[in-house]
Design a protein around this motif. Structure first.
Motif, mmCIF file in Angstrom:
data_model
loop_
_atom_site.group_PDB
_atom_site.id
_atom_site.type_symbol
_atom_site.label_atom_id
_atom_site.label_comp_id
_atom_site.label_asym_id
_atom_site.label_seq_id
_atom_site.Cartn_x
_atom_site.Cartn_y
_atom_site.Cartn_z
ATOM 1 N N GLU A 157 9.573 38.535 -0.457
ATOM 2 C CA GLU A 157 10.711 39.421 -0.223
ATOM 3 C C GLU A 157 12.020 38.633 -0.162
ATOM 4 N N PHE A 158 11.951 37.431 0.387
ATOM 5 C CA PHE A 158 13.146 36.589 0.482
ATOM 6 C C PHE A 158 13.647 36.188 -0.903
ATOM 7 N N LEU A 159 12.740 35.765 -1.775
ATOM 8 C CA LEU A 159 13.138 35.373 -3.124
ATOM 9 C C LEU A 159 13.713 36.564 -3.889
ATOM 10 N N ALA A 160 13.122 37.741 -3.689
ATOM 11 C CA ALA A 160 13.638 38.949 -4.344
ATOM 12 C C ALA A 160 15.030 39.300 -3.802
ATOM 13 N N TYR A 161 15.230 39.098 -2.512
ATOM 14 C CA TYR A 161 16.527 39.374 -1.883
ATOM 15 C C TYR A 161 17.603 38.443 -2.436
ATOM 16 N N LEU A 162 17.257 37.169 -2.603
ATOM 17 C CA LEU A 162 18.208 36.212 -3.170
ATOM 18 C C LEU A 162 18.617 36.619 -4.587
ATOM 19 N N LYS A 163 17.645 37.048 -5.372
ATOM 20 C CA LYS A 163 17.942 37.444 -6.756
ATOM 21 C C LYS A 163 18.823 38.687 -6.795
ATOM 22 N N ALA A 164 18.619 39.566 -5.832
ATOM 23 C CA ALA A 164 19.387 40.818 -5.809
ATOM 24 C C ALA A 164 20.776 40.639 -5.207
ATOM 25 N N ASP A 216 22.457 32.258 6.825
ATOM 26 C CA ASP A 216 21.300 33.152 6.686
ATOM 27 C C ASP A 216 19.952 32.458 6.694
ATOM 28 N N PHE A 217 19.907 31.237 6.166
ATOM 29 C CA PHE A 217 18.632 30.527 6.160
ATOM 30 C C PHE A 217 18.866 29.026 6.172
ATOM 31 N N MET A 218 17.775 28.300 6.356
ATOM 32 C CA MET A 218 17.865 26.842 6.442
ATOM 33 C C MET A 218 16.493 26.244 6.189
ATOM 34 N N PHE A 219 16.481 25.130 5.506
ATOM 35 C CA PHE A 219 15.273 24.316 5.448
ATOM 36 C C PHE A 219 15.338 23.390 6.653
ATOM 37 N N ASP A 220 14.526 23.678 7.640
ATOM 38 C CA ASP A 220 14.583 23.011 8.941
ATOM 39 C C ASP A 220 13.666 21.788 8.965
ATOM 40 N N PRO A 221 14.197 20.603 9.353
ATOM 41 C CA PRO A 221 13.341 19.425 9.468
ATOM 42 C C PRO A 221 12.497 19.409 10.739
ATOM 43 N N ARG A 234 12.654 33.368 11.876
ATOM 44 C CA ARG A 234 11.470 33.796 11.125
ATOM 45 C C ARG A 234 11.113 32.708 10.115
ATOM 46 N N LEU A 235 9.908 32.178 10.216
ATOM 47 C CA LEU A 235 9.418 31.146 9.306
ATOM 48 C C LEU A 235 8.710 31.805 8.130
ATOM 49 N N LEU A 236 9.200 31.494 6.908
ATOM 50 C CA LEU A 236 8.656 32.145 5.711
ATOM 51 C C LEU A 236 7.788 31.239 4.863
ATOM 52 N N ALA A 237 8.097 29.948 4.805
ATOM 53 C CA ALA A 237 7.349 29.042 3.926
ATOM 54 C C ALA A 237 7.572 27.602 4.352
ATOM 55 N N VAL A 238 6.738 26.721 3.800
ATOM 56 C CA VAL A 238 6.831 25.287 4.052
ATOM 57 C C VAL A 238 7.185 24.601 2.737
ATOM 58 N N GLY A 239 8.173 23.709 2.791
ATOM 59 C CA GLY A 239 8.620 23.029 1.573
ATOM 60 C C GLY A 239 7.875 21.740 1.313
ATOM 61 N N SER A 240 6.585 21.729 1.560
ATOM 62 C CA SER A 240 5.754 20.539 1.406
ATOM 63 C C SER A 240 4.664 20.779 0.380
ATOM 64 N N ALA A 241 3.969 19.699 0.051
ATOM 65 C CA ALA A 241 2.876 19.815 -0.912
ATOM 66 C C ALA A 241 1.648 20.497 -0.299
ATOM 67 N N LYS A 242 1.589 20.501 1.038
ATOM 68 C CA LYS A 242 0.460 21.147 1.702
ATOM 69 C C LYS A 242 0.941 21.902 2.934
ATOM 70 N N ARG A 243 0.125 22.816 3.422
ATOM 71 C CA ARG A 243 0.500 23.613 4.586
ATOM 72 C C ARG A 243 0.588 22.759 5.853
ATOM 73 N N SER A 244 1.352 23.247 6.811
ATOM 74 C CA SER A 244 1.478 22.561 8.081
ATOM 75 C C SER A 244 0.301 22.921 8.986
ATOM 76 N N PRO A 245 -0.330 21.929 9.628
ATOM 77 C CA PRO A 245 -1.429 22.230 10.556
ATOM 78 C C PRO A 245 -0.989 23.141 11.703
ATOM 79 N N GLN A 246 0.288 23.095 12.059
ATOM 80 C CA GLN A 246 0.789 23.942 13.141
ATOM 81 C C GLN A 246 0.875 25.405 12.747
ATOM 82 N N PHE A 247 1.100 25.638 11.438
ATOM 83 C CA PHE A 247 1.265 27.011 10.950
ATOM 84 C C PHE A 247 0.372 27.212 9.722
ATOM 85 N N PRO A 248 -0.946 27.214 9.936
ATOM 86 C CA PRO A 248 -1.872 27.251 8.800
ATOM 87 C C PRO A 248 -1.784 28.522 7.957
#
Length: 338
Positions: A157-164, A216-221, A234-248
């Motif tokens: 939904e976030f990516l669709a919102y950005l496009k719109a 509106d948003f941020m890539f948080d370290p 609201r956490l939507l995604a992880v910008g890593s090659a694999k998921r975070s163990p904290q938020f599987p």
């Protein structure tokens, strides 16, 4: 036969003092300590760790998590000093131009070595030549978070919102060329969307404005994960090659179609070039031990990161690999320094 030794003048030259020391050692039938003995006596005074980003950010929190037990291990005070600005260059330059004796260290994101030379055409120092890696500390992930009032609940939904809404959505970062900024530029490139960049002088002030709804948003370290758990972001995604163990249950951006998306970076400790190898080895060994302790692992995990103990060469090799991949993105996006 009685031997007498004239008293050395109060302001004797270094050469004369060395000659005198050699003579005294010979007369006493002893040898001077080998160069390696420097590591045995190091440290003999307090150590300063310069963090090249403001207080409260990921680099600052990691530095303080490591330096407290490092102080106990080395038996000398280890003082943290924040010197932010210019994407980390101000603090980096200060350390690069310090005496190469192991008493002034730098804690930095890997971006100062792998990113800054690509975005600052006139660097005041060469981070590869003027600094040497001591120890990696943590692999820092970036988490795509939005203000809770943004009308999206999933990454799709976030990516669709950005496009719109091209140009109507803003994002905060710790500054031009920071890993959160590069992550956002990767997103814009791969998703073919546009959002307005608002650079700050560190992750902490950017996070404050995200919480306040100014962006509106941020890539948080990782510093905002406590606010995610409290329902303030609201956490939507992880910008890593694999998921975070904290938020599987939170997907990676690669999983939702942005193939190969990886904005992770290594944070770690550096010393001025020319620092004695035995001092670097000692610091690396002690820091790696500290990274294996549960208390420090928990502190780093609270940021969403992972401890990354490794040898100085492996740390350097990773920085060079990151330089290649980030350099290509910087050139493609025409990213420049602050």
């Amino acid at each position: 036969m009685k031997t007498t030794h004239p008293t050395a003048p109060q302001h004797s030259s270094p050469r004369r003092r060395l000659a005198g020391a050699l003579a005294l050692a010979a007369l006493a039938g002893t040898a001077l300590l080998p160069m390696g003995a420097h590591a045995e006596t190091y440290p003999a005074k307090p150590i300063k760790v310069v963090v090249n980003f403001p207080a409260g950010g990921a680099a600052d929190q990691i530095a303080r998590a490591v330096t407290v037990p490092l102080q106990a291990a080395l038996g000398q005070p280890v003082v943290v000093e924040n010197r932010g600005g210019a994407g980390g260059n101000i603090g980096g330059e200060a350390v690069a131009k310090s005496p190469a004796d192991g008493y002034t260290l730098l804690m930095s994101s890997g971006g100062m070595v792998s990113v800054n030379p690509h975005i600052y055409p006139k660097m005041p120092f060469d981070p590869v030549k003027d600094l040497m890696p001591v120890a990696a500390a943590a692999r820092v992930l970036v988490f795509l978070e939005v203000r809770p009032t943004l009308p999206v609940n999933t990454i799709q939904e976030f990516l669709a919102y950005l496009k719109a809404n091209p140009g109507k959505v803003s994002f905060g970062t710790p500054g031009n060329g920071s890993s959160p900024h590069l992550a956002a530029e990767m997103l814009k490139t791969q998703a073919n969307v546009f959002a307005v960049h608002v650079p700050y002088r560190g992750a902490a002030p950017a996070m404050q404005d995200l919480l306040g709804g100014q962006v509106d948003f941020m890539f948080d370290p990782g510093i905002g994960l406590q606010h995610v758990k409290a329902g303030k972001l609201r956490l939507l995604a992880v910008g890593s090659a694999k998921r975070s163990p904290q938020f599987p249950d939170v997907p990676t951006l690669d999983e939702v179609g942005l193939k190969g998306f990886d904005a992770d970076t290594l944070f770690g400790f550096y010393a001025p070039a020319g620092t004695p190898a035995e001092v670097v080895t000692k610091l690396n060994r002690e820091i790696n031990k500290i990274l294996a302790t549960p208390a420090v692992q928990e502190r780093i995990a609270a940021l969403g990161g992972e401890p990354a103990p490794m040898a100085p060469k492996a740390f350097h090799d990773r920085a060079m690999s990151d330089s290649k991949r980030f350099g290509a993105l910087i050139k493609a996006r025409n990213i420049t320094g602050d």
